[in-house]
Design a protein around this motif. Structure first.
Motif, PDB file in Angstrom:
ATOM      1  N   THR A  20      35.014  34.337  40.435  1.00  0.00           N
ATOM      2  CA  THR A  20      34.020  35.213  39.939  1.00  0.00           C
ATOM      3  C   THR A  20      34.623  36.231  38.896  1.00  0.00           C
ATOM      4  O   THR A  20      33.954  36.530  37.835  1.00  0.00           O
ATOM      5  CB  THR A  20      32.990  35.842  41.065  1.00  0.00           C
ATOM      6  N   ALA A  21      35.526  36.864  39.243  1.00  0.00           N
ATOM      7  CA  ALA A  21      36.332  37.844  38.273  1.00  0.00           C
ATOM      8  C   ALA A  21      36.496  37.034  37.074  1.00  0.00           C
ATOM      9  O   ALA A  21      36.653  37.501  35.906  1.00  0.00           O
ATOM     10  CB  ALA A  21      37.490  38.397  39.025  1.00  0.00           C
ATOM     11  N   TRP A  22      37.322  35.951  37.227  1.00  0.00           N
ATOM     12  CA  TRP A  22      37.626  35.049  35.952  1.00  0.00           C
ATOM     13  C   TRP A  22      36.386  34.895  35.048  1.00  0.00           C
ATOM     14  O   TRP A  22      36.579  35.198  33.709  1.00  0.00           O
ATOM     15  CB  TRP A  22      38.302  33.988  36.475  1.00  0.00           C
ATOM     16  N   LEU A  23      35.117  34.277  35.732  1.00  0.00           N
ATOM     17  CA  LEU A  23      34.111  34.004  34.945  1.00  0.00           C
ATOM     18  C   LEU A  23      33.388  35.048  34.227  1.00  0.00           C
ATOM     19  O   LEU A  23      33.240  35.118  33.194  1.00  0.00           O
ATOM     20  CB  LEU A  23      32.889  33.220  35.864  1.00  0.00           C
ATOM     21  N   ARG A  24      33.589  36.374  34.911  1.00  0.00           N
ATOM     22  CA  ARG A  24      32.900  37.416  34.281  1.00  0.00           C
ATOM     23  C   ARG A  24      33.821  37.895  33.195  1.00  0.00           C
ATOM     24  O   ARG A  24      33.510  38.512  32.121  1.00  0.00           O
ATOM     25  CB  ARG A  24      32.562  38.607  35.289  1.00  0.00           C
ATOM     26  N   ASP A  25      35.123  37.817  33.297  1.00  0.00           N
ATOM     27  CA  ASP A  25      36.064  38.508  32.394  1.00  0.00           C
ATOM     28  C   ASP A  25      36.044  37.647  31.086  1.00  0.00           C
ATOM     29  O   ASP A  25      36.219  37.908  29.921  1.00  0.00           O
ATOM     30  CB  ASP A  25      37.547  38.209  32.836  1.00  0.00           C
ATOM     31  N   GLU A  26      35.647  36.194  31.199  1.00  0.00           N
ATOM     32  CA  GLU A  26      35.340  35.228  30.100  1.00  0.00           C
ATOM     33  C   GLU A  26      34.157  35.440  29.479  1.00  0.00           C
ATOM     34  O   GLU A  26      33.404  34.539  28.611  1.00  0.00           O
ATOM     35  CB  GLU A  26      35.512  33.863  30.514  1.00  0.00           C
ATOM     36  N   GLY A  27      32.968  36.441  30.111  1.00  0.00           N
ATOM     37  CA  GLY A  27      31.946  36.582  29.452  1.00  0.00           C
ATOM     38  C   GLY A  27      30.695  35.916  29.979  1.00  0.00           C
ATOM     39  O   GLY A  27      29.676  35.709  29.360  1.00  0.00           O
ATOM     40  N   THR A  80      23.739  35.482  36.251  1.00  0.00           N
ATOM     41  CA  THR A  80      23.021  34.544  36.858  1.00  0.00           C
ATOM     42  C   THR A  80      23.812  33.278  36.970  1.00  0.00           C
ATOM     43  O   THR A  80      23.998  32.563  38.079  1.00  0.00           O
ATOM     44  CB  THR A  80      21.880  34.261  35.943  1.00  0.00           C
ATOM     45  N   ALA A  81      24.475  32.685  36.052  1.00  0.00           N
ATOM     46  CA  ALA A  81      25.343  31.729  36.335  1.00  0.00           C
ATOM     47  C   ALA A  81      26.509  31.750  37.277  1.00  0.00           C
ATOM     48  O   ALA A  81      26.951  30.989  38.105  1.00  0.00           O
ATOM     49  CB  ALA A  81      25.874  31.099  34.876  1.00  0.00           C
ATOM     50  N   ILE A  82      27.068  33.084  37.263  1.00  0.00           N
ATOM     51  CA  ILE A  82      28.177  33.280  38.255  1.00  0.00           C
ATOM     52  C   ILE A  82      27.577  33.447  39.828  1.00  0.00           C
ATOM     53  O   ILE A  82      28.202  32.645  40.581  1.00  0.00           O
ATOM     54  CB  ILE A  82      28.766  34.575  37.915  1.00  0.00           C
ATOM     55  N   GLY A  83      26.205  33.892  39.870  1.00  0.00           N
ATOM     56  CA  GLY A  83      25.656  33.724  41.106  1.00  0.00           C
ATOM     57  C   GLY A  83      25.625  32.344  41.862  1.00  0.00           C
ATOM     58  O   GLY A  83      25.845  32.128  42.817  1.00  0.00           O
ATOM     59  N   PHE A  84      25.486  31.299  40.892  1.00  0.00           N
ATOM     60  CA  PHE A  84      25.303  29.851  41.398  1.00  0.00           C
ATOM     61  C   PHE A  84      26.596  29.209  42.047  1.00  0.00           C
ATOM     62  O   PHE A  84      26.410  28.493  43.058  1.00  0.00           O
ATOM     63  CB  PHE A  84      24.675  29.008  40.483  1.00  0.00           C
ATOM     64  N   PHE A  85      27.553  29.942  41.823  1.00  0.00           N
ATOM     65  CA  PHE A  85      29.014  29.525  42.068  1.00  0.00           C
ATOM     66  C   PHE A  85      29.030  29.862  43.732  1.00  0.00           C
ATOM     67  O   PHE A  85      30.011  29.267  44.298  1.00  0.00           O
ATOM     68  CB  PHE A  85      30.022  30.246  41.289  1.00  0.00           C
ATOM     69  N   ASN A  92      38.192  25.954  30.105  1.00  0.00           N
ATOM     70  CA  ASN A  92      37.749  27.374  29.537  1.00  0.00           C
ATOM     71  C   ASN A  92      36.320  27.502  30.027  1.00  0.00           C
ATOM     72  O   ASN A  92      35.431  26.649  29.792  1.00  0.00           O
ATOM     73  CB  ASN A  92      37.733  27.156  27.975  1.00  0.00           C
ATOM     74  N   PRO A  93      36.059  28.404  30.689  1.00  0.00           N
ATOM     75  CA  PRO A  93      34.588  28.546  31.345  1.00  0.00           C
ATOM     76  C   PRO A  93      33.517  28.665  30.104  1.00  0.00           C
ATOM     77  O   PRO A  93      32.302  28.185  30.480  1.00  0.00           O
ATOM     78  CB  PRO A  93      34.777  30.192  31.757  1.00  0.00           C
ATOM     79  N   GLN A  94      34.050  29.233  28.930  1.00  0.00           N
ATOM     80  CA  GLN A  94      32.970  29.353  27.809  1.00  0.00           C
ATOM     81  C   GLN A  94      32.640  27.735  27.293  1.00  0.00           C
ATOM     82  O   GLN A  94      31.387  27.736  26.900  1.00  0.00           O
ATOM     83  CB  GLN A  94      33.520  29.961  26.639  1.00  0.00           C
ATOM     84  N   GLN A  95      33.442  27.008  27.585  1.00  0.00           N
ATOM     85  CA  GLN A  95      33.432  25.693  27.027  1.00  0.00           C
ATOM     86  C   GLN A  95      32.897  24.556  28.072  1.00  0.00           C
ATOM     87  O   GLN A  95      32.400  23.457  27.595  1.00  0.00           O
ATOM     88  CB  GLN A  95      34.648  25.172  26.153  1.00  0.00           C
ATOM     89  N   LEU A 111      31.739  24.931  31.819  1.00  0.00           N
ATOM     90  CA  LEU A 111      31.169  25.866  32.889  1.00  0.00           C
ATOM     91  C   LEU A 111      31.096  24.753  34.085  1.00  0.00           C
ATOM     92  O   LEU A 111      31.418  24.816  35.263  1.00  0.00           O
ATOM     93  CB  LEU A 111      30.104  26.563  32.800  1.00  0.00           C
ATOM     94  N   VAL A 112      30.364  23.666  33.785  1.00  0.00           N
ATOM     95  CA  VAL A 112      30.028  22.670  34.658  1.00  0.00           C
ATOM     96  C   VAL A 112      31.223  21.976  35.329  1.00  0.00           C
ATOM     97  O   VAL A 112      31.176  21.629  36.438  1.00  0.00           O
ATOM     98  CB  VAL A 112      28.970  21.509  34.089  1.00  0.00           C
ATOM     99  N   ASN A 113      32.108  21.698  34.604  1.00  0.00           N
ATOM    100  CA  ASN A 113      33.349  20.937  34.791  1.00  0.00           C
ATOM    101  C   ASN A 113      34.190  21.780  35.800  1.00  0.00           C
ATOM    102  O   ASN A 113      34.745  21.626  36.750  1.00  0.00           O
ATOM    103  CB  ASN A 113      34.250  20.688  33.573  1.00  0.00           C
ATOM    104  N   ILE A 114      34.051  23.274  35.508  1.00  0.00           N
ATOM    105  CA  ILE A 114      34.740  24.171  36.566  1.00  0.00           C
ATOM    106  C   ILE A 114      33.978  24.037  37.849  1.00  0.00           C
ATOM    107  O   ILE A 114      34.789  24.417  38.820  1.00  0.00           O
ATOM    108  CB  ILE A 114      34.889  25.767  35.753  1.00  0.00           C
ATOM    109  N   ALA A 115      32.744  24.004  37.807  1.00  0.00           N
ATOM    110  CA  ALA A 115      31.882  24.058  38.995  1.00  0.00           C
ATOM    111  C   ALA A 115      32.570  22.887  39.784  1.00  0.00           C
ATOM    112  O   ALA A 115      32.614  23.037  40.813  1.00  0.00           O
ATOM    113  CB  ALA A 115      30.482  24.129  38.746  1.00  0.00           C
TER     114      ALA A 115
END
Length: 474
Positions: free
Chosen positions: A61-68, A72-77, A131-134, A136-140
């Protein structure tokens, strides 16, 4: 049959789940257990178990927030973590299914541990390339692979630990496991953040994947514990079903799917109920309530420190430094106590200490957090809390291990480990409401009170054990 079930809750191989017969170990012999290969292996495998946990939770979650990424999306993780709570559903597969190739090379438990580590390393490696910005589903999806592989590793590793030593050594093995696990939390938390800060998140996750690869060497170094042959297991399953049904069920004549369902899924629960009778429900209630006090308190710990006026650096320094070493000290001490005095007395000590230290937090709630004496108070309270937590968790893991039957270790322990956290997680959801309504002092008094049922039930276990020993001696 080698482990025929007796009516007194004891297996004929001498493995006793509730009895408190005191082992004849000297203090020196109890301490030397930590120098044996099995304890060293459990430390390394504990590291392997702890490393992925934060990498799919707070570090991620720190990584995701750091990438902007939006909150809401972070919460689903958070849903990725559900795999750790529902692992009991595929534990029977881990208990029985033989993996092609790996089974012949490593054995039942090590093959599943190795496969879990392979999945963790692969998932972390994939995450390091994204890259979380490009994507996000794949990271999930990669995080889900890590979490599923990690929880599968946990199922096999718990069974491996339990089957590797007798009950009197389970405290020391649990302490070794907790040491590796806690060290891994430091590495995957503070260590990953440090790497990300000086280089990149990709390097941080790639480095964590490499560490998992190193842990795979520990799996190769470990010794596979003893297992029954498939024929012995089939005979035990058939006898178990016949005992419960009260008549021959001819399990060996049924179809393959019926034999697998009954043997791998139904028999572990039937065996537990058959071995303990109505007392099994007392044990399940005990498992559910033992950790209520510390889980309920833990959610509000960091908000409490901040609201008292401590800085984040003070919290990190005191909580992480004192927390880590005092937890390890408590775990190591408990392992020795279990070898010297059996399981139940250290279990009672841990239950009382966990409830009592919550009262120390209530005292701390009345102090100011902006002076040196108050910071000293924080260090003392956190030290006491983590020492008690190390003792309680180690004794509890050892006790849960003693409740399992060696023929159904993975499935039964997965049930216990799921049950021991679910009630606490549910109640902890109301912790913020209690604080807002009544204040921190009242909240910590309530959290301490949640530990009273555990203390009472440990007393019940000790009373039942005493009656059994007196009956055996008469």
């Amino acid at each position: 049959m080698r482990d025929k079930i007796n009516t007194d809750g004891k297996n004929t191989d001498g493995r006793q789940a509730v009895s408190e017969a005191t082992p004849s170990y000297s203090w020196r012999e109890a301490l030397l257990i930590y120098t044996r290969k099995k304890a060293l292996v459990l430390s390394l495998l504990g590291f392997s178990a702890g490393l992925p946990f934060l990498l799919v939770f707070s570090t991620l979650t720190a990584w995701l927030r750091d990438e902007g990424v939006e909150r809401t999306a972070i919460g689903f993780f958070a849903w990725v973590g559900l795999t750790y709570s529902i692992k009991v559903f595929w534990a029977p597969v881990v208990d029985r299914l033989k993996l092609p190739l790996l089974q012949g090379l490593l054995g039942q438990r090590r093959s599943w541990i190795f496969l879990g580590q392979l999945g963790i390393a692969s998932g972390l490696g994939l995450m390091s390339l994204m890259n979380p910005q490009q994507g996000l589903v794949n990271i999930a999806l990669a995080a889900l692979l890590v979490a599923f592989s990690s929880s599968t590793q946990d199922v096999a590793l718990d069974a491996f630990r339990i089957e590797s030593a007798p009950d009197e050594e389970q405290g020391a093995l649990s302490a070794s496991y907790i040491f590796g696990y806690r060290l891994a939390l430091l590495v995957s938390g503070a260590g990953a953040l440090y790497l990300a800060d000086i280089h990149s998140w990709s390097l941080a996750y790639l480095g964590m994947a490499a560490l998992v690869g190193a842990c795979m060497l520990a799996t190769l170094w470990a010794d596979e514990p003893f297992h029954r042959t498939a024929e012995e297991q089939r005979r035990m399953d058939a006898e178990m079903v016949d005992q419960v049904m009260g008549r021959p069920m001819h399990l060996e004549e049924r179809s393959l799917w019926q034999r697998q369902l009954l043997g791998a899924v139904i028999c572990p629960f039937l065996e537990f109920l058959q071995r303990f009778g109505p007392f099994a429900f007392v044990l399940l209630v005990f498992i559910a309530v033992f950790r209520l006090s510390d889980i309920a308190m833990g959610v509000m710990a960091n908000p409490f420190y901040l609201d008292l006026g401590y800085s984040k650096s003070e919290i990190a320094s005191v909580a992480k430094l004192f927390g880590f070493f005092m937890t390890i000290a408590g775990s190591a001490l408990c392992g020795v106590l279990v070898m010297r005095f059996g399981l139940l007395r250290p279990l009672m000590l841990g239950a009382i200490m966990v409830a009592s230290t919550n009262l120390l937090f209530a005292v701390l709630a009345g102090l100011e957090g902006d002076s040196a004496p108050a910071l000293l108070w924080l260090a003392l309270v956190i030290s006491a809390d983590n020492l008690s937590g190390g003792i309680a968790s180690t004794a509890f893991l050892a006790y849960l291990s003693s409740l399992t039957h060696r023929s159904y270790t993975a499935t039964q322990y997965a049930l216990f480990s799921s049950l021991m956290t679910l009630p606490g997680k549910f109640l902890s959801g109301f912790s913020g409401w209690v604080v807002d309504s009544s204040g921190y002092a009242q909240f910590f008094v309530i959290a301490a009170g949640l530990g009273i049922p555990a203390i009472i039930l440990v007393g019940v276990l000790m009373h039942v054990d005493g009656k059994k020993r007196r009956a055996a001696e008469s």
